[in-house]
Design a protein around this motif. Structure first.
Motif, PDB file in Angstrom:
ATOM      1  N   MET A 123       0.884  -1.138  -0.028  1.00  0.00           N
ATOM      2  CA  MET A 123      -0.093   0.067  -0.113  1.00  0.00           C
ATOM      3  C   MET A 123       0.868   1.445  -0.140  1.00  0.00           C
ATOM      4  SD  MET A 123      -1.450   0.212   4.093  1.00  0.00           S
ATOM      5  CE  MET A 123      -1.366  -1.551   4.273  1.00  0.00           C
ATOM      6  N   PHE A 163      -5.672  -4.624  12.031  1.00  0.00           N
ATOM      7  CA  PHE A 163      -4.411  -3.996  12.442  1.00  0.00           C
ATOM      8  C   PHE A 163      -5.443  -2.848  13.411  1.00  0.00           C
ATOM      9  CE2 PHE A 163      -0.501  -1.764  13.450  1.00  0.00           C
ATOM     10  CZ  PHE A 163       0.455  -2.430  13.473  1.00  0.00           C
ATOM     11  N   ILE A 185       6.220  -7.586  16.173  1.00  0.00           N
ATOM     12  CA  ILE A 185       5.572  -7.601  14.994  1.00  0.00           C
ATOM     13  C   ILE A 185       5.487  -9.296  14.680  1.00  0.00           C
ATOM     14  CG2 ILE A 185       7.661  -7.219  13.414  1.00  0.00           C
ATOM     15  CD1 ILE A 185       4.097  -6.103  12.927  1.00  0.00           C
ATOM     16  N   LEU A 199      13.584   4.545  16.741  1.00  0.00           N
ATOM     17  CA  LEU A 199      12.964   5.254  17.677  1.00  0.00           C
ATOM     18  C   LEU A 199      13.548   5.360  18.778  1.00  0.00           C
ATOM     19  CD1 LEU A 199      10.513   6.954  19.099  1.00  0.00           C
ATOM     20  CD2 LEU A 199       9.320   5.253  18.768  1.00  0.00           C
ATOM     21  N   LEU A 212      10.841  11.521  18.235  1.00  0.00           N
ATOM     22  CA  LEU A 212      10.274  11.293  17.002  1.00  0.00           C
ATOM     23  C   LEU A 212      10.653  12.671  16.254  1.00  0.00           C
ATOM     24  CD1 LEU A 212       6.973   9.644  17.618  1.00  0.00           C
ATOM     25  CD2 LEU A 212       8.621   8.546  16.202  1.00  0.00           C
ATOM     26  N   PRO A 231      13.106   8.758  13.110  1.00  0.00           N
ATOM     27  CA  PRO A 231      13.630   7.426  12.555  1.00  0.00           C
ATOM     28  C   PRO A 231      13.295   7.190  11.160  1.00  0.00           C
ATOM     29  CG  PRO A 231      11.977   7.325  14.492  1.00  0.00           C
ATOM     30  CD  PRO A 231      12.038   8.836  14.042  1.00  0.00           C
ATOM     31  N   VAL A 232      12.394   7.928  10.444  1.00  0.00           N
ATOM     32  CA  VAL A 232      12.266   8.038   8.843  1.00  0.00           C
ATOM     33  C   VAL A 232      12.562   9.358   8.528  1.00  0.00           C
ATOM     34  CG1 VAL A 232      10.754   7.596   7.165  1.00  0.00           C
ATOM     35  CG2 VAL A 232      10.759   6.024   9.193  1.00  0.00           C
ATOM     36  N   ARG A 286       7.175  11.408  -3.068  1.00  0.00           N
ATOM     37  CA  ARG A 286       5.773  11.408  -3.958  1.00  0.00           C
ATOM     38  C   ARG A 286       6.207  11.864  -5.238  1.00  0.00           C
ATOM     39  NH1 ARG A 286       4.090   9.856   0.229  1.00  0.00           N
ATOM     40  NH2 ARG A 286       2.520  10.515   1.604  1.00  0.00           N
ATOM     41  N   GLY A 333       4.424  10.743   9.049  1.00  0.00           N
ATOM     42  CA  GLY A 333       3.969  11.194   7.819  1.00  0.00           C
ATOM     43  C   GLY A 333       2.655  11.949   7.902  1.00  0.00           C
ATOM     44  N   ALA A 334       1.861  11.876   6.762  1.00  0.00           N
ATOM     45  CA  ALA A 334       0.492  12.799   6.825  1.00  0.00           C
ATOM     46  C   ALA A 334      -0.192  12.652   5.832  1.00  0.00           C
ATOM     47  CB  ALA A 334       1.072  14.334   7.103  1.00  0.00           C
ATOM     48  N   HIS A 337      -1.168   8.357   3.479  1.00  0.00           N
ATOM     49  CA  HIS A 337      -0.473   7.279   3.863  1.00  0.00           C
ATOM     50  C   HIS A 337      -0.147   7.257   5.082  1.00  0.00           C
ATOM     51  CE1 HIS A 337      -0.091   5.481  -0.132  1.00  0.00           C
ATOM     52  NE2 HIS A 337      -0.581   6.581  -0.722  1.00  0.00           N
ATOM     53  N   CYS A 397       1.414   6.772   8.806  1.00  0.00           N
ATOM     54  CA  CYS A 397       1.597   5.321   9.270  1.00  0.00           C
ATOM     55  C   CYS A 397       0.614   4.712  10.018  1.00  0.00           C
ATOM     56  CB  CYS A 397       2.783   5.568  10.081  1.00  0.00           C
ATOM     57  SG  CYS A 397       3.500   4.101  10.776  1.00  0.00           S
TER      58      CYS A 397
HETATM   59  C1  HEM Z   1       3.691   4.284   6.700  1.00  0.00           C
HETATM   60  C2  HEM Z   1       7.080   6.032   9.588  1.00  0.00           C
HETATM   61  C3  HEM Z   1       6.591   2.225  12.506  1.00  0.00           C
HETATM   62  C4  HEM Z   1       3.530   0.380   9.406  1.00  0.00           C
HETATM   63  C5  HEM Z   1       4.794   4.929   7.157  1.00  0.00           C
HETATM   64  C6  HEM Z   1       5.335   6.254   6.571  1.00  0.00           C
HETATM   65  C7  HEM Z   1       6.208   6.694   7.500  1.00  0.00           C
HETATM   66  C8  HEM Z   1       6.369   6.021   8.583  1.00  0.00           C
HETATM   67  C9  HEM Z   1       6.990   8.041   7.268  1.00  0.00           C
HETATM   68  C10 HEM Z   1       4.946   6.739   5.294  1.00  0.00           C
HETATM   69  C11 HEM Z   1       4.054   8.084   5.368  1.00  0.00           C
HETATM   70  C12 HEM Z   1       3.865   8.546   4.069  1.00  0.00           C
HETATM   71  O1  HEM Z   1       4.609   8.442   2.998  1.00  0.00           O
HETATM   72  O2  HEM Z   1       2.887   9.698   3.692  1.00  0.00           O
HETATM   73  C13 HEM Z   1       7.208   5.185  10.856  1.00  0.00           C
HETATM   74  C14 HEM Z   1       8.022   5.374  11.955  1.00  0.00           C
HETATM   75  C15 HEM Z   1       7.727   4.230  12.617  1.00  0.00           C
HETATM   76  C16 HEM Z   1       6.910   3.250  12.249  1.00  0.00           C
HETATM   77  C17 HEM Z   1       8.777   6.539  12.288  1.00  0.00           C
HETATM   78  C18 HEM Z   1       8.442   3.902  14.177  1.00  0.00           C
HETATM   79  C19 HEM Z   1       8.782   5.086  15.019  1.00  0.00           C
HETATM   80  C20 HEM Z   1       5.457   1.237  12.064  1.00  0.00           C
HETATM   81  C21 HEM Z   1       4.850   0.040  12.649  1.00  0.00           C
HETATM   82  C22 HEM Z   1       4.348  -0.533  11.735  1.00  0.00           C
HETATM   83  C23 HEM Z   1       4.195   0.562  10.362  1.00  0.00           C
HETATM   84  C24 HEM Z   1       5.512  -0.450  13.931  1.00  0.00           C
HETATM   85  C25 HEM Z   1       3.468  -1.833  11.697  1.00  0.00           C
HETATM   86  C26 HEM Z   1       3.745  -2.748  12.273  1.00  0.00           C
HETATM   87  C27 HEM Z   1       3.290   1.085   8.152  1.00  0.00           C
HETATM   88  C28 HEM Z   1       2.357   0.975   7.161  1.00  0.00           C
HETATM   89  C29 HEM Z   1       2.647   1.800   6.367  1.00  0.00           C
HETATM   90  C30 HEM Z   1       3.467   2.945   7.111  1.00  0.00           C
HETATM   91  C31 HEM Z   1       1.595  -0.367   6.966  1.00  0.00           C
HETATM   92  C32 HEM Z   1       1.949   2.412   4.969  1.00  0.00           C
HETATM   93  C33 HEM Z   1       0.655   3.349   5.172  1.00  0.00           C
HETATM   94  C34 HEM Z   1       0.078   3.498   3.734  1.00  0.00           C
HETATM   95  O3  HEM Z   1       0.688   3.755   2.845  1.00  0.00           O
HETATM   96  O4  HEM Z   1      -1.269   3.678   3.848  1.00  0.00           O
HETATM   97  N1  HEM Z   1       5.371   4.604   8.448  1.00  0.00           N
HETATM   98  N2  HEM Z   1       6.431   3.937  10.827  1.00  0.00           N
HETATM   99  N3  HEM Z   1       5.184   1.524  10.783  1.00  0.00           N
HETATM  100  N4  HEM Z   1       3.944   2.296   8.111  1.00  0.00           N
HETATM  101 FE1  HEM Z   1       5.211   3.102   9.670  1.00  0.00          FE
END
Ligand code: HEM
Length: 409
Positions: A93, A112, A156, A256, A289, A294-295, A300, A354-355, A358, A360
């Protein structure tokens, strides 16, 4: 990239000496001098808080495909990758636009849930305490190896209901796969990413088969059931979402925890404040954070001309939104944005997850793990201290320590 850029040019250049130790001076310069940068390598780099937030909420495309700067993934077809084997990169996704994104995200959101995350708290506490007991016995240890990595990985794996498997190999493959989130200029790295994708997809296919025969009370069983019910996932889409959850579930939270503890050890007044005021743990995690994200970036693609400040980004352009820089923007967080302040009220507005569409999916889980791990660690070891040199992982995007020696009694 290094050969192509004048070393003193005012450009985003992660290969400048010192960047991996501290990218923030470069980000500040970009925010001040060229916040919406048209980079000579063909992408745009956006570094201020307001612009990054607006960009992510604007619903631009994430289907990066062959527009990613650097070595193009499709060139790798000619690099001798065996026929018949394929990975699932770009099928999750994270890399899909509506209607696919909406369909995939709603399916995963269904399983989830906040409740599923909250129910994990006792397990997370027990896992952390078991790790801290081992650390206490050892006296000196590597924080990444002992706590920051194993905790999110175990959580996880448990949530998904993964059987005992070759964790070391999965860790190695994930570490390679996430390089796809960066500008890749080296053909060897690009080839390694493609191979890691293929192998991780194959391992995940096997795990899914195993799970079909051994269903349980877990996410993977629920995803498989959802697939059967609604026919909403096709082909390798299930594999891709599982790989995403697995990789996103640990490759980010590790940073993190480790970046947060690093920030505290370098700011003893803030460490003391957290020990005195455990009620600040939630806000402290928001500040970690923000302070050392961390990211660091997300990407885009414009599908129509997009205007930011006085610049028009043409259609079909790859744009890097720098979360790590946005989170340090003095214009939003104030003149002391470069300082760690665990009681900073605005910290909760950080854009590390993010915001927009998408945003997170794992944010609640990451926050919970971060809070439990860091607050229990600092309470348990009042004399926690560095025990040698911290080494950064050398990643442009998923920034964190590779080695983090500490001691405690
Ligand atoms: C998407 C950060 C932990 C699952 C994202 C995005 C960021 C992010 C920046 C993309 C946002 C965008 O492009 O607009 C982080 C950070 C984390 C973290 C900093 C930990 C400190 C996790 C964990 C999981 C997870 C623990 C799941 C077990 C996902 C999923 C997406 C996502 C499934 C895709 C959402 C989408 O495309 O709709 N995350 N994440 N993330 N994250 Fe995380």
């Amino acid at each position: 990239m290094t050969d192509l850029i004048e070393p003193d040019a005012l450009l985003f250049n992660p290969f400048m000496p010192g960047f991996f130790e501290d990218p923030y001076p470069q980000y500040k310069m970009l925010r001040d001098e060229d916040p919406v940068q048209n980079h000579p390598l063909g992408f745009w780099f956006v570094s201020r808080f307001d612009d990054v937030s607006a960009l992510l909420k604007a619903g631009l495309s994430v289907e990066v495909g062959n527009l990613a700067p650097g070595v193009m993934m499709d060139q790798l077809d000619s690099l001798g990758i065996e026929d018949g084997k394929h990975g699932v990169l770009n099928m999750s996704m994270l890399d899909r636009d509506p209607p696919d994104h909406t369909r995939l995200r709603s399916l995963v959101t269904k399983v989830f849930t906040r409740r599923a995350v909250a129910a994990l708290e006792p397990k997370i506490v027990a896992l952390v305490d078991a790790v801290l007991d081992r650390m206490a016995e050892k006296g000196s240890f590597d924080l990444v190896e002992e706590l920051a990595f194993p905790l999110p990985f175990a959580v996880i794996s448990e949530m998904l209901g993964m059987p005992p498997t070759d964790h070391a190999r999965i860790r190695e493959l994930s570490g390679t796969l996430v390089r796809s989130l960066e500008v890749v200029t080296d053909e060897e790295v690009a080839r390694a990413i493609v191979n890691a994708d293929i192998e991780l997809a194959a391992i995940t296919r096997d795990l899914i088969e195993w799970k079909r025969a051994n269903p349980g009370d877990d996410l993977l069983t629920a995803l498989i059931a959802a697939e059967h019910e609604g026919q909403v996932l096709n082909g390798d889409e299930l594999v891709a979402q599982v790989v995403l959850l697995y990789v996103a579930g640990h490759e980010t939270t590790v940073n993190l925890i480790a970046n947060g503890v690093n920030a505290l050890l370098r700011n003893p007044d803030q460490l003391a404040l957290l020990r005195e005021r455990p009620d600040l743990a939630g806000n402290a995690v928001e500040e970690f954070l923000r302070y050392d994200s961390p990211v660091q970036q997300t990407r885009r693609i414009t599908t129509a001309p997009y205007t930011l400040r006085d610049k028009e980004i043409p259609a079909g352009t790859f744009v890097l939104a720098c979360l790590g820089s946005a989170n340090r923007d003095e214009r939003f967080f104030g003149a002391d944005a470069g300082e760690l302040r665990i009681d900073r009220p605005e910290a909760r507005h950080q854009v590390s997850f993010g915001a927009g569409p998408h945003h997170c999916l794992g944010a609640a889980l990451a926050r919970l793990e971060g809070q439990v791990a860091v607050s229990r660690l600092v309470q348990r070891f009042p004399d926690l201290a560095f025990d040698g040199q911290l080494e950064w992982n050398g990643r442009i995007n998923l920034r964190g320590p590779a080695k983090f020696p500490v001691r405690a009694t």
